[in-house]
Structures are given as C-alpha cells and as structure tokens.
Design a protein around this motif. Sequence first.
Motif, PDB file in Angstrom:
ATOM      1  N   VAL A 135       0.831  -1.208   0.000  1.00 45.05           N
ATOM      2  CA  VAL A 135       0.000   0.000   0.000  1.00 45.05           C
ATOM      3  C   VAL A 135       0.866   1.259   0.000  1.00 45.05           C
ATOM      4  CG1 VAL A 135      -1.729   1.314   1.291  1.00 45.05           C
ATOM      5  CG2 VAL A 135      -1.898  -1.182   1.164  1.00 45.05           C
ATOM      6  N   THR A 136       1.886   1.279   0.854  1.00 39.40           N
ATOM      7  CA  THR A 136       2.731   2.477   0.976  1.00 39.40           C
ATOM      8  C   THR A 136       3.448   2.791  -0.334  1.00 39.40           C
ATOM      9  OG1 THR A 136       3.070   2.050   3.329  1.00 39.40           O
ATOM     10  CG2 THR A 136       4.620   3.536   2.253  1.00 39.40           C
ATOM     11  N   VAL A 392       2.778   9.615   4.626  1.00 40.44           N
ATOM     12  CA  VAL A 392       4.077   9.042   4.282  1.00 40.44           C
ATOM     13  C   VAL A 392       4.924   8.832   5.536  1.00 40.44           C
ATOM     14  CG1 VAL A 392       6.290   9.518   3.171  1.00 40.44           C
ATOM     15  CG2 VAL A 392       4.180   9.860   1.913  1.00 40.44           C
ATOM     16  N   ASP A 393       5.006   9.852   6.395  1.00 46.03           N
ATOM     17  CA  ASP A 393       5.830   9.737   7.598  1.00 46.03           C
ATOM     18  C   ASP A 393       5.327   8.635   8.521  1.00 46.03           C
ATOM     19  OD1 ASP A 393       7.683  11.669   6.943  1.00 46.03           O
ATOM     20  OD2 ASP A 393       6.530  13.299   7.828  1.00 46.03           O
ATOM     21  N   ILE A 394       3.998   8.534   8.660  1.00 46.69           N
ATOM     22  CA  ILE A 394       3.427   7.507   9.527  1.00 46.69           C
ATOM     23  C   ILE A 394       3.703   6.114   8.968  1.00 46.69           C
ATOM     24  CG2 ILE A 394       1.278   6.595  10.497  1.00 46.69           C
ATOM     25  CD1 ILE A 394       0.172   9.476  10.335  1.00 46.69           C
ATOM     26  N   VAL A 398       6.089   2.982  10.704  1.00 43.99           N
ATOM     27  CA  VAL A 398       5.644   1.607  10.973  1.00 43.99           C
ATOM     28  C   VAL A 398       6.544   0.607  10.267  1.00 43.99           C
ATOM     29  CG1 VAL A 398       3.762  -0.047  10.679  1.00 43.99           C
ATOM     30  CG2 VAL A 398       3.255   2.316  11.331  1.00 43.99           C
ATOM     31  N   MET A 399       6.819   0.851   8.977  1.00 45.76           N
ATOM     32  CA  MET A 399       7.695  -0.035   8.208  1.00 45.76           C
ATOM     33  C   MET A 399       9.087  -0.104   8.822  1.00 45.76           C
ATOM     34  SD  MET A 399       6.657   1.181   4.349  1.00 45.76           S
ATOM     35  CE  MET A 399       8.026   0.285   3.609  1.00 45.76           C
ATOM     36  N   THR A 400       9.627   1.055   9.179  1.00 48.55           N
ATOM     37  CA  THR A 400      10.994   1.124   9.666  1.00 48.55           C
ATOM     38  C   THR A 400      11.175   0.387  10.982  1.00 48.55           C
ATOM     39  OG1 THR A 400      11.319   3.248   8.555  1.00 48.55           O
ATOM     40  CG2 THR A 400      12.879   2.683  10.300  1.00 48.55           C
ATOM     41  N   ILE A 401      10.298   0.639  11.946  1.00 52.96           N
ATOM     42  CA  ILE A 401      10.435   0.003  13.260  1.00 52.96           C
ATOM     43  C   ILE A 401      10.304  -1.514  13.139  1.00 52.96           C
ATOM     44  CG2 ILE A 401       9.344  -0.256  15.522  1.00 52.96           C
ATOM     45  CD1 ILE A 401       8.715   2.747  15.411  1.00 52.96           C
ATOM     46  N   THR A 402       9.342  -1.980  12.338  1.00 55.99           N
ATOM     47  CA  THR A 402       9.172  -3.421  12.124  1.00 55.99           C
ATOM     48  C   THR A 402      10.430  -4.022  11.511  1.00 55.99           C
ATOM     49  OG1 THR A 402       6.819  -3.035  11.714  1.00 55.99           O
ATOM     50  CG2 THR A 402       7.682  -5.181  11.101  1.00 55.99           C
TER      51      THR A 402
END
Length: 452
Positions: A135-136, A392-394, A398-402
């Motif tokens: 989705v992103t 985009v930032d949100i 989420v992607m980065t921390i995971t």
Amino acid sequence: MWVLIGTGLFLTWRTRAVQLRLFRHMVSVVLGSRGGSKDGISSFQAFSISLAARVGIGNVFGVAAALLMGGPGAIFWMWIVALVGMATAFFEAVLSQIFKVDAGDGTFRGGPAYYMRYGMKSKLMGTIFAIITVVTCGVVITSVQSNAIASTLSAAASTSAPVTAFILFILGTPIIFGGIRSVARVTEIMAPVMALVYIVMAFAIVVINVAEFPRIIGMIFSAAFAPEPLVGGLGGGILAAVINGTKRGLFSNEAGQGTAPNAAATATVAHPVSQGLIQSLGVFVDTIVVCTATAFIILTAGPEVWSAEGINPANLTTLAVAHELGNWSIIPMAIMIFVLAFSSIIGAYVYSEVNMYFVTRSKAGIWIVRVASVFSMVLGALVSLNIVWATVDIAMAVMTITNLIALVVLSKWGVAALADYERQRKAGIAEPRFIAAECSDLPALHGTHVWK
C-alpha cells in the motif's frame, strides 16, 4: 529516530564499521557489477532500481524542507543518519539475498517480508510488513511523487495537471506493465545519469562559489548544536535540526525503512555481501553526495531566496539554482525533477510487486499492483495530497520500526556472511562465492534453497 540511529550504531559495531573499512572495495564492486546475471537481473541493475527510488524528490524537496524547518544543522543529522544507515542498508541487502526465493522466471524475490518469514520464522510478521509495503509503495509514495511532478511542471512551464497526468500515463504504463525486468532496463540508464547530471550541476555551483564552501560547512556544524533557532528564513534549534534531519534523511536514503532490500534481493550475485556493499554505497551517494549538493545550492543562495515570498520546499531548490545560474535553469531543473520523481515511481512499483508476490503468487495479485500503481500515479498528479504527505511519515515509521527489529534479531546471519566473504578475499579469491553449507558460522537456513 533514536531507534533508527541506535540500530545503525549497533550494526556498525557488529561489522566493525564495514561502511568505512570496505568503502574503497564498495566502489570497485559497483564498477564491476553489470555482468554475471545471465538472463536475470544484474547486481548493478538492482542497485539502479534502488538508486532510482532513493534519488528523487527527497533529495530536492526533502532537503529544502529540512533546511526550512530545521535550519542548516539538519544537514549534519542527515549525514549522521546516512553514515550509520550505510551499515543498516548493508544488513538489509545481505539478509534479503540470503533469504530470497526463486521466482521461477529467472529472477528472484526477497526483502524484509522474506527474512522475517524464513529467518525469524514469523509468516504473520512478514505478511503484515508486506501488506503495509504494498500500500505504501504502490499507492502512497507513487501518488506523492507524481504530485511533486505536477506541481513542478505547473510552476516551471504552466503545464496543467491533466496534461501531466496524461504524460505520466503514456510513459509509465508500458514500463510498469512490462514488469520488474522492464524497470531494471530503464533505471539502469536513467537513474545514474540523472543523479550524475544533478551532481555535475551542483558541482558547477560549488566551483562558482568555492570561497563560500568553508563558511557553509561551518554553518552546518555550528547550527547542528545551536541552542536557538536561526533567523533569515530558516528554522533551527537542536531539536528541530535533529528531528527534521533524521526524518528527511530517512525519506531520502531509505536506510532501515525496508524498501531498498526488495530491489537488492532481485539481483543475481555470487555472494550476498557483494550486494550489501553495493546498497550501502547507494546510501552514501544519495545523502552524502546528492543531498549535500542540494544543501550547498540552497545555502549559497542566501536569505534573499530563503525568505522570499511564497517560498516552500517544492520551489526552494529550483529558485536557488536559478539564483546562481540564471532563470534559464528553471526548465532544465523541472525536467530533472520530473525524471528523478518518475524513476522513484517505477522503483516504488517494484517494491510493491515484490511484496505482493509474498502475499500471493497469483498473476491476478501482480496485475492488481501494476494497475493500482498506474492509477495512483495518474491520480496523484490530479489531486491535492496534503493528507497523503502526512501519511508518508506515519507509514514509513511503521515499516521502519518493524524492519529494524528484524535486522537486530537476524544480525548474526549478516555477520556470518560478511566473515565468509572476508575469509575468501584474504585467501585470494577475486569473486567470493556463497554456499550456505560451507559457511560455518551461518545458522541453518529453512524454506529457501537458492544458496544450497
């Protein structure tokens, strides 16, 4: 941002600063990476796909936004994110190579979803990451990039949004519908050439204003730790510099975000580490070279440009270039931004398709991604995307921390692969080859048979 920097420092320690120790070797690996793929995707093509997605509006609009909101000190923190992020990018690419799977058409698929499933043995975590990425990348980032193209062409050439949308449709549809190989062939030429053109232009401005270089570097370092905001049209203060430098640095170079390794996994290489070195160098090129060049252009222009009425991240860089080279440069800048953003669109599509392949290997799923990417590309040029920009930032957080959690947990695989690579180089092997069973430090691989 602290998790991002902290993970980068941890991985730097685990590899004894691989991004510094093997920097010269990185360059030689990139220069010799165009061959050896047979009918698959070469290591250089995979590098170009990720470079195409990295070097985009983040380098033009993102740097401008960081300066306007965080002051010159934000550039220092962009450098920090990049330097530690080179180690993060190295691990991302190595793990994506180790845990990649054969797509059955002569190419490979891999990335965070795959190393979460096969390395961490968590299909649920991999699926969640894959869906977020589909989705992103296929909708949000694609729309943001096309919106940037539309706003740039509107300001520079009075091109209407429908015309821009039509141009994007005509250019983008055959490339996206042609699949990952099609994107690889296009970006192999387009991304490096545009990055080089932009760097040459920035270098010309540096030469013209070479006497200003020491002052600007000093401004960046002093503002990085300034207790008060600056004046003259730029923001500042320690917190603003750190936040904006870190956030825009991640948006620009993607290190740790988990998107670039999707491209890294598609490469046909002899050893996972060689692709890790190539992707690590991509972060250096993106931030230390291209973003720094943008910052120099803007800072050289001075307060009369920073404080001009109507100035914003979308036009600051273009106006700064025009201030230094003349108004004739506005159209070439618009073309350059178009190509950079367009290459990011087709690069983001690759990330989306790779992750859809993880969720479902049906042809219908792949075509849904392709159609959605084209639709988002066209729609993004036609509508206002303030909400999407905030999204985009949100989504990236989420992607980065995971992804960072997975990198820390699986770091022993990356360390073992690096040790195997360096052992072979010390033994005089010019091109180290990776065979999982012969890598004594490597934990057992499950579910992937590429390296047997």
